[in-house]
Scaffold this motif. Sequence first.
Motif, PDB file in Angstrom:
ATOM      1  N   ASN A   1    -112.285 -25.456 -79.840  1.00 25.29           N
ATOM      2  CA  ASN A   1    -112.379 -24.178 -79.139  1.00 25.29           C
ATOM      3  C   ASN A   1    -113.765 -23.553 -79.185  1.00 25.29           C
ATOM      4  OD1 ASN A   1    -111.873 -23.671 -81.972  1.00 25.29           O
ATOM      5  ND2 ASN A   1    -111.443 -21.536 -81.472  1.00 25.29           N
ATOM      6  N   ASN A   2    -114.803 -24.370 -79.166  1.00 23.93           N
ATOM      7  CA  ASN A   2    -116.158 -23.867 -78.982  1.00 23.93           C
ATOM      8  C   ASN A   2    -116.419 -23.640 -77.490  1.00 23.93           C
ATOM      9  OD1 ASN A   2    -116.537 -24.068 -81.719  1.00 23.93           O
ATOM     10  ND2 ASN A   2    -118.417 -25.250 -81.578  1.00 23.93           N
ATOM     11  N   PRO A   3    -117.380 -22.786 -77.135  1.00 22.46           N
ATOM     12  CA  PRO A   3    -117.616 -22.472 -75.713  1.00 22.46           C
ATOM     13  C   PRO A   3    -118.198 -23.619 -74.908  1.00 22.46           C
ATOM     14  CG  PRO A   3    -119.229 -21.367 -77.117  1.00 22.46           C
ATOM     15  CD  PRO A   3    -118.191 -21.932 -78.031  1.00 22.46           C
ATOM     16  N   ASP A   4    -118.649 -24.689 -75.560  1.00 21.70           N
ATOM     17  CA  ASP A   4    -119.285 -25.794 -74.853  1.00 21.70           C
ATOM     18  C   ASP A   4    -118.366 -26.422 -73.815  1.00 21.70           C
ATOM     19  OD1 ASP A   4    -121.852 -26.593 -76.873  1.00 21.70           O
ATOM     20  OD2 ASP A   4    -120.169 -25.545 -77.782  1.00 21.70           O
ATOM     21  N   ALA A   5    -117.061 -26.422 -74.064  1.00 17.69           N
ATOM     22  CA  ALA A   5    -116.127 -27.056 -73.132  1.00 17.69           C
ATOM     23  C   ALA A   5    -116.181 -26.398 -71.761  1.00 17.69           C
ATOM     24  CB  ALA A   5    -114.705 -27.005 -73.698  1.00 17.69           C
ATOM     25  N   LEU A   6    -116.064 -25.084 -71.719  1.00 14.66           N
ATOM     26  CA  LEU A   6    -116.109 -24.378 -70.437  1.00 14.66           C
ATOM     27  C   LEU A   6    -117.489 -24.507 -69.800  1.00 14.66           C
ATOM     28  CD1 LEU A   6    -114.803 -22.565 -68.329  1.00 14.66           C
ATOM     29  CD2 LEU A   6    -115.511 -20.581 -69.687  1.00 14.66           C
ATOM     30  N   MET A   7    -118.543 -24.460 -70.616  1.00 14.91           N
ATOM     31  CA  MET A   7    -119.892 -24.579 -70.074  1.00 14.91           C
ATOM     32  C   MET A   7    -120.070 -25.909 -69.344  1.00 14.91           C
ATOM     33  SD  MET A   7    -123.534 -25.039 -71.968  1.00 14.91           S
ATOM     34  CE  MET A   7    -123.082 -26.766 -72.179  1.00 14.91           C
ATOM     35  N   VAL A   8    -119.609 -27.003 -69.949  1.00 15.15           N
ATOM     36  CA  VAL A   8    -119.741 -28.315 -69.317  1.00 15.15           C
ATOM     37  C   VAL A   8    -118.975 -28.354 -68.005  1.00 15.15           C
ATOM     38  CG1 VAL A   8    -119.113 -30.752 -69.527  1.00 15.15           C
ATOM     39  CG2 VAL A   8    -120.209 -29.576 -71.437  1.00 15.15           C
ATOM     40  N   LEU A   9    -117.760 -27.825 -67.979  1.00 18.33           N
ATOM     41  CA  LEU A   9    -116.987 -27.799 -66.742  1.00 18.33           C
ATOM     42  C   LEU A   9    -117.730 -27.038 -65.654  1.00 18.33           C
ATOM     43  CD1 LEU A   9    -114.492 -28.192 -64.975  1.00 18.33           C
ATOM     44  CD2 LEU A   9    -113.478 -26.190 -66.085  1.00 18.33           C
ATOM     45  N   LEU A  10    -118.314 -25.902 -65.989  1.00 13.09           N
ATOM     46  CA  LEU A  10    -119.002 -25.092 -64.984  1.00 13.09           C
ATOM     47  C   LEU A  10    -120.231 -25.806 -64.434  1.00 13.09           C
ATOM     48  CD1 LEU A  10    -118.607 -21.628 -66.720  1.00 13.09           C
ATOM     49  CD2 LEU A  10    -117.632 -22.282 -64.510  1.00 13.09           C
ATOM     50  N   VAL A  11    -120.959 -26.516 -65.283  1.00 12.98           N
ATOM     51  CA  VAL A  11    -122.130 -27.252 -64.780  1.00 12.98           C
ATOM     52  C   VAL A  11    -121.685 -28.421 -63.905  1.00 12.98           C
ATOM     53  CG1 VAL A  11    -124.205 -28.523 -65.433  1.00 12.98           C
ATOM     54  CG2 VAL A  11    -123.512 -26.544 -66.772  1.00 12.98           C
ATOM     55  N   VAL A  12    -120.576 -29.064 -64.242  1.00 10.07           N
ATOM     56  CA  VAL A  12    -120.046 -30.127 -63.378  1.00 10.07           C
ATOM     57  C   VAL A  12    -119.621 -29.535 -62.031  1.00 10.07           C
ATOM     58  CG1 VAL A  12    -118.177 -31.796 -63.083  1.00 10.07           C
ATOM     59  CG2 VAL A  12    -119.355 -31.625 -65.274  1.00 10.07           C
ATOM     60  N   ILE A  13    -119.008 -28.355 -62.049  1.00  7.32           N
ATOM     61  CA  ILE A  13    -118.657 -27.680 -60.791  1.00  7.32           C
ATOM     62  C   ILE A  13    -119.916 -27.443 -59.958  1.00  7.32           C
ATOM     63  CG2 ILE A  13    -117.826 -25.517 -59.804  1.00  7.32           C
ATOM     64  CD1 ILE A  13    -115.823 -25.362 -62.112  1.00  7.32           C
ATOM     65  N   ALA A  14    -120.987 -27.002 -60.611  1.00  7.04           N
ATOM     66  CA  ALA A  14    -122.246 -26.785 -59.893  1.00  7.04           C
ATOM     67  C   ALA A  14    -122.755 -28.079 -59.271  1.00  7.04           C
ATOM     68  CB  ALA A  14    -123.293 -26.208 -60.850  1.00  7.04           C
ATOM     69  N   ALA A  15    -122.649 -29.187 -60.011  1.00  7.77           N
ATOM     70  CA  ALA A  15    -123.091 -30.477 -59.475  1.00  7.77           C
ATOM     71  C   ALA A  15    -122.256 -30.877 -58.258  1.00  7.77           C
ATOM     72  CB  ALA A  15    -123.001 -31.549 -60.560  1.00  7.77           C
ATOM     73  N   TYR A  16    -120.961 -30.682 -58.344  1.00  2.00           N
ATOM     74  CA  TYR A  16    -120.081 -31.008 -57.211  1.00  2.00           C
ATOM     75  C   TYR A  16    -120.459 -30.174 -55.989  1.00  2.00           C
ATOM     76  CZ  TYR A  16    -115.872 -31.469 -54.370  1.00  2.00           C
ATOM     77  OH  TYR A  16    -115.005 -31.698 -53.334  1.00  2.00           O
ATOM     78  N   CYS A  17    -120.718 -28.893 -56.212  1.00  2.00           N
ATOM     79  CA  CYS A  17    -121.078 -28.015 -55.088  1.00  2.00           C
ATOM     80  C   CYS A  17    -122.391 -28.449 -54.448  1.00  2.00           C
ATOM     81  CB  CYS A  17    -121.174 -26.565 -55.568  1.00  2.00           C
ATOM     82  SG  CYS A  17    -119.599 -25.796 -55.983  1.00  2.00           S
ATOM     83  N   VAL A  18    -123.357 -28.868 -55.250  1.00  2.00           N
ATOM     84  CA  VAL A  18    -124.638 -29.318 -54.698  1.00  2.00           C
ATOM     85  C   VAL A  18    -124.441 -30.598 -53.883  1.00  2.00           C
ATOM     86  CG1 VAL A  18    -126.933 -30.181 -55.265  1.00  2.00           C
ATOM     87  CG2 VAL A  18    -126.020 -28.202 -56.475  1.00  2.00           C
ATOM     88  N   VAL A  19    -123.618 -31.521 -54.389  1.00  2.03           N
ATOM     89  CA  VAL A  19    -123.333 -32.743 -53.632  1.00  2.03           C
ATOM     90  C   VAL A  19    -122.695 -32.400 -52.294  1.00  2.03           C
ATOM     91  CG1 VAL A  19    -121.899 -34.821 -53.580  1.00  2.03           C
ATOM     92  CG2 VAL A  19    -123.189 -34.254 -55.644  1.00  2.03           C
TER      93      VAL A  19
END
Length: 732
Positions: free
Chosen positions: A148-166
Motif C-alpha cells: 500500500n505504498n503510493p508507487d502503485a497508483l503512480m505507475v498506473l497513472l504514468v502508463v495511462i499517460a503513455a497510452y494517451c500519447v500513443v
Amino acid sequence: MTAVDETTPRWYRPAFLLMLTAAAVLYLWDLSASGYANSFYSAAVQAGTESWKAWFFGSLDSSSFITVDKPPASLWVDGLSGRIFGFNSWSLLVPQALEGVAAAGLLCAAVRRAVRRSAGGRAGATAGLIAGAAMALTPAAVLIFRFNNPDALMVLLVVIAAYCVVRALEHGRTWWLVGAGVAFGFGFLTKSGEAVLNVPAFALAYLVAAPVPFWRRVWQLLAAAVAIVLSAGWWIAAVLLTPAADRPYIGGSTDNNPLQLAFGYNGLGRLFGGSGNGGGGGGGGGGTSFGGSPGLLRLFRGEFGLEVSWLLPAAVILLAGAVWVTWRAPRTDTGRASLIIFGGWLLSTGVTFAYMQGTIHPYYTVALAPAIGALAGIGSVLLWRHRAVNAPVANAVLALTVVVTGAWGFELLHTDSSFHPSVKWVEVIAAVAAVLLLGVTALWLRNRWRLLVAAGLVTAVAVAIPTTAWAVGTAATAHTGSIPTAVSGSGDAGFSAGSSGSGFGGGFGGGTGGFPGAGRTGTTGTGAGKMAGGKAGTGYAGAFGDAAAGTAPSGTTGTAPGGTTGTAPGGTTGTAPGGTSGAPGGLSGEAGQAGTGGKAGSTGDRGTFGAGGAGGGGTTTSAALVKALEKTTTRWAAAVSGSQSAATLELASGGKAVMAMGGFTGTDPTPTLAEFEQWVKDGDITYYIAGGGGGFGGGGGGFSSITSWVEAHYKSETIGGETVYLLLQPKS
C-alpha cells in the motif's frame, strides 16, 4: 510502400484475458498475509475512513494534526475502498493489486497499438502481450502491487499517460494529449516529481512523430502542459487557501507548505540530498539514502538488482536493436515513436534513480517496470520481423539478448543459494536451447514455421524464467514495514536504526526480510539480522525479522538492533489483522514476535501490536495501553514522537487519533510548545507517551521542551510497561 495489415488476430483477446487473469492471481493470492502492510499509510487510510477532512488532506490521524509526507491521491483511492467495504487488510490492498492489473493491460494496449500501425496487427498483438507480461512479472511490480505504498497508483497513472500519447500519435488528436497531461498531474498528486520524470520523453515523441504540422504539435503540447499544471495544482491551491488553523500541518515540509514539500523534501532533496533526505548515496554520516553509492551499477547491486534488473540488460539491447531496425522509417512511424516514449522513460527514470543523492529505496524501481516490459516486447518483435531482411544480424541480436539475460539471471539467482537452486540450472538449459534454435533458424534459409515458432517460444521462456521465479517468490512472501523488499535470502544485513538493549525496535520492517544489505551478496557472511531487529538469541526483537544474528555488513559480528539478547522490548499477546495465529510478544524479556504481519498473537481479527509495531518502529502497545486509548474521548487520545509510533497506536486502538509530533522523520517543526500547551489546556489530549520511537524508528523527535514541560506539570503512571503522562490530571 506495402500497406500494413492492422487487423487484430483472433487469438489476441483470449491471450489478453489470460494474461490479465494470471496477473490478478499473482497480485491477489493470499493478499491479506501482509496485514496492514505499511502501517504509516494504513493509519492515514483508516483516518480517511473516519473523517472526510482527513481523507482530503491525507492526514495521519482522524483529528488532522499532520499529513503523511506525500500528496494524498493514493490515500483517496484506498480511503474510498475502506469506506465502501470497511477498513481491513483486503480493502486496503486490493486497490493496489487492481491498479497493477490495469497497468499491465493498458501497457499491453499501448504497445499493441503502436507496433501494429508500424509492423502489422499480429506483430502488435505479440509485442503488447510480451510487454504486459514482462511488466507484471517484474519482482518490484509484484512487490508494490501487493503493498500500500503510493508507487502503485503512480505507475498506473504514468502508463495511462503513455497510452494517451500513443493514441494522440495515431491521428494527432489534442484531447488524447490533454488526457496524458491530466494523468501526469494526478501522478504528481500521488508521488510528486517522480511521476513527471518522463514528461520530456513523451513530449519529444509527439513533437517528432505526430501526423500534424509542426506548430500544431507545439500548441498541443502547450495545452498538455496546462493540463498538468491544473490537474496537479488544484489540490495545492486548495491547501494554500485553507487557513493553517483549519487544516493539518503538511508533513515533510519545513514551513507547512505543500509546494515546499513537493519541491524540497520530495523534489530537490531527493535528487541532491538534504531537506530531510540525508546526503550522499551511501547514507553515511547519518544520511538516509539507503541506495548505496550513486552510479549506473546501483540498479544492478543488492536489492535493486533483485527487484528490477532481471530484464534490464535485455531492454537496453533490444532498444538498440529496435532503433537500428526503424532507423529509416518515416517520421510518423508509431513503432519508432514508441521507442522514444519507452526508451526515454527508461533512460530518464533509470539515470535519475542511479545518480540521485537523497533518499532512495529499491522498491522505487517499480517505476522502470513498464518501460522495461515495453522495450522487451517492441524490440523482440521488431527484430524477429526483421529476420526476413537480415536474418543473421537479427538472430545474433536476439541470441545476445538471451545470453546476457540468462547469464545475469543465473548470477542473481546464484547470489542467493537459498532460493530454489534448481531454477538457475533450468535457466541455463533453456538459454542454451534458445541460442541453438536461433542459430539454426539463422543458418537454415528455408525455415519451417514450426521451427520458427519453437525458436520464438523457447527464447521467450529462457528470458522469462529468472524474473518469473523471483516474482512468484515475492508474491509468496508477506511484506510489512516502510521499506518492503522482494524475496529475502539468508544474507540480509540488518538495519541499525533501532537502539540496543531494551529500546524500541527501529523503523523499517520488510516482511520476512527487511532492508537489504551487503550480506545479500554473500561476501560478508550470512545471517545478519533482517531489518530492524532480526532474531537474536531466544526471541524476535523489533520489526519482523527472522534471521539469526551473524555477520553485519561491516564484517563485524553483532546482534540485531532492538535487543542485545533478542528479546522483544514490549507488546503482549495480540492478533494480527488477518487473524493469523503466532507467538505472543513479551513485555520486557519474553521471547516472541511483535508486530502486525499476520503472525503476531493469537487468532482473531485485530489485537495489540508488539514492539516496533507494524514494521514501522515506534512505541510498545500492550493490551493495557490499547485499552486505555480506546476509552479516551478527547480530540487526540495521545501524543507521541514520530508518525510511525502514532500509526502503530492508531491501528491498534481501532482508529483513535494520536498526535504524531515531528511527523515521519521526527523533525517536522510541529507542534510548538505553545501550541501543545494550549491543546492540553483545552483538554484536547488525554495522554503523553514518553517513549515514542521518533521518526525513522529512533530518537526523541527533538521535542525535549515539551517532554520537560509535561514532566514538570502532569502526573505519570506505567501502563503496560510504558511511562504515560496523564494530561487531564495536573500535579497541582
